[in-house]
Design an enzyme around this catalytic site. Structure first.
Site, PDB file in Angstrom:
ATOM      1  N   PRO A  89      10.175   6.973  -8.028  1.00  0.00           N
ATOM      2  CA  PRO A  89      10.415   8.270  -7.388  1.00  0.00           C
ATOM      3  C   PRO A  89       9.895   9.438  -8.226  1.00  0.00           C
ATOM      4  O   PRO A  89       9.762  10.541  -7.750  1.00  0.00           O
ATOM      5  CB  PRO A  89      11.947   8.331  -7.259  1.00  0.00           C
ATOM      6  N   GLU A 116      17.597   0.370 -12.457  1.00  0.00           N
ATOM      7  CA  GLU A 116      17.503   1.826 -12.614  1.00  0.00           C
ATOM      8  C   GLU A 116      16.145   2.224 -13.173  1.00  0.00           C
ATOM      9  O   GLU A 116      15.912   3.390 -13.476  1.00  0.00           O
ATOM     10  CB  GLU A 116      18.621   2.319 -13.543  1.00  0.00           C
ATOM     11  N   ARG A 154      -6.583  -0.808   4.508  1.00  0.00           N
ATOM     12  CA  ARG A 154      -7.329  -0.439   5.718  1.00  0.00           C
ATOM     13  C   ARG A 154      -8.484   0.514   5.404  1.00  0.00           C
ATOM     14  O   ARG A 154      -9.341   0.764   6.245  1.00  0.00           O
ATOM     15  CB  ARG A 154      -6.440   0.130   6.799  1.00  0.00           C
ATOM     16  N   ASP A 169      -9.086   8.290  11.562  1.00  0.00           N
ATOM     17  CA  ASP A 169      -7.640   8.528  11.440  1.00  0.00           C
ATOM     18  C   ASP A 169      -7.404  10.027  11.460  1.00  0.00           C
ATOM     19  O   ASP A 169      -8.028  10.760  10.697  1.00  0.00           O
ATOM     20  CB  ASP A 169      -7.132   8.003  10.102  1.00  0.00           C
TER      21      ASP A 169
HETATM   22  C1  LIG Z   1      15.076   6.179 -10.942  1.00  0.00           C
HETATM   23  N1  LIG Z   1      15.155   4.971 -10.161  1.00  0.00           N
HETATM   24  C2  LIG Z   1      16.340   4.701  -9.389  1.00  0.00           C
HETATM   25  C3  LIG Z   1      14.053   4.111 -10.102  1.00  0.00           C
HETATM   26  C4  LIG Z   1      13.020   4.257 -11.030  1.00  0.00           C
HETATM   27  C5  LIG Z   1      11.922   3.399 -10.931  1.00  0.00           C
HETATM   28  C6  LIG Z   1      11.840   2.419  -9.941  1.00  0.00           C
HETATM   29  C7  LIG Z   1      12.894   2.287  -9.048  1.00  0.00           C
HETATM   30  C8  LIG Z   1      12.818   1.252  -7.970  1.00  0.00           C
HETATM   31  N2  LIG Z   1      13.015   1.916  -6.709  1.00  0.00           N
HETATM   32  C9  LIG Z   1      12.072   2.747  -6.183  1.00  0.00           C
HETATM   33  C10 LIG Z   1      10.747   2.685  -6.553  1.00  0.00           C
HETATM   34  C11 LIG Z   1       9.838   3.582  -5.952  1.00  0.00           C
HETATM   35  C12 LIG Z   1      10.299   4.493  -5.018  1.00  0.00           C
HETATM   36  C13 LIG Z   1       9.351   5.463  -4.376  1.00  0.00           C
HETATM   37  N3  LIG Z   1       9.900   6.561  -3.844  1.00  0.00           N
HETATM   38  O1  LIG Z   1       8.151   5.231  -4.355  1.00  0.00           O
HETATM   39  C14 LIG Z   1      11.636   4.501  -4.690  1.00  0.00           C
HETATM   40  N4  LIG Z   1      12.501   3.636  -5.256  1.00  0.00           N
HETATM   41  C15 LIG Z   1      14.005   3.128  -9.118  1.00  0.00           C
END
Ligand SMILES: CN(C)c1cccc(CNc2ccc(C(N)=O)cn2)c1
Length: 246
Positions: A89, A116, A154, A169
């Protein structure tokens, strides 16, 4: 493109290797996908890949060493020059332009984290780029990796026949898509827009462009601020807006 995925759940990736456009790209040899499980590189009886966070707090963190070894194996497979991409994220937000960039690469190593997240020392020493599929947290990086891989598959030349080509697209043009119709001509009393039955390809193209512009204006006006409109596009949009305001 040669892809190597670092994941605790390799079986999940059958969702893109066994189906659809991405599956066909792999059958055609235009895309290859190999999964490496960090658990393979553990030496303890419990095959430990995660541990509690220093400083306390909820959840677990993925340990650096098994990931380091998995990435080293991935480099042996897809080449030392391949970039290591981490799905998180905290990454750059993926969009169609980003997919186009990624689709140009000959190889890539994708790290799909669980828990996490991953020990920061591994990220600092091994990860080249962090990418995010959106501002939300899911239980692991695998689905995020599959979304990205499906989107870039794609765009790899030869994957889509010209009939489906990705250049047209609407998102490639920074707009939302126009409405689509197929048989029957009248469904539950709703007819297909006349222009689409007219065989007048110029009028059909203009109508589709107007609909894409109009729907973008209605639903995602901010996309229009990043996009310069041609004289004709301005005209088509004005016409749509006038009609909408009647
Ligand atoms: C900080 N944290 C909880 C976390 C940190 C790293 C990986 C993960 C694994 N989960 C993911 C991975 C990607 C996405 C995205 N938005 O691309 C959403 N979630 C969670």
């Amino acid at each position: 493109m040669k892809l190597s995925i670092i994941t605790l759940f390799p079986e999940m990736f059958s969702a893109i290797s066994d189906y659809g456009v991405s599956g066909r790209a792999m059958q055609k040899g235009l895309l290859s996908l190999d999964c490496i499980n960090p658990r393979t590189f553990t030496e303890d009886r419990h095959q430990t890949v995660d541990d509690r966070p220093y400083g306390g707090g909820p959840g677990m963190v993925m340990m650096a060493e098994p990931l380091d070894k998995a990435i080293a194996e991935a480099r042996r497979q897809v080449g030392e020059e391949a970039k290591v991409v981490y799905m998180s994220p905290q990454g750059r937000q993926l969009d169609q332009a980003g997919l186009l960039e990624l689709a140009q690469r000959p190889a890539m190593i994708v790290l799909a984290g669980r828990y996490e997240g991953v020990d920061e020392r591994l990220i600092a020493s091994q990860v080249d780029e962090e990418w995010s599929i959106g501002d939300y947290v899911i239980s692991g990086g695998e689905l995020a990796a599959m979304v990205m891989i499906d989107g870039l598959a794609r765009l790899i030349p030869g994957v889509l026949g010209h009939a489906q080509s990705a250049e047209q697209d609407s998102f490639a043009e920074g707009l939302l898509d126009c409405p689509h119709y197929t048989r029957p001509e009248v469904y539950q009393g709703q007819a297909v827009p006349e222009v689409l039955l007219s065989g007048n390809h110029g009028a059909i193209e203009r109508w589709r462009k107007q609909q894409a512009l109009g729907r973008t204006w209605l639903r995602r006006p901010e996309l229009l601020t990043d996009r310069t409109l041609s004289q004709e596009e301005k005209q088509l949009l004005d016409e749509f807006v006038q009609a909408h305001k009647q």
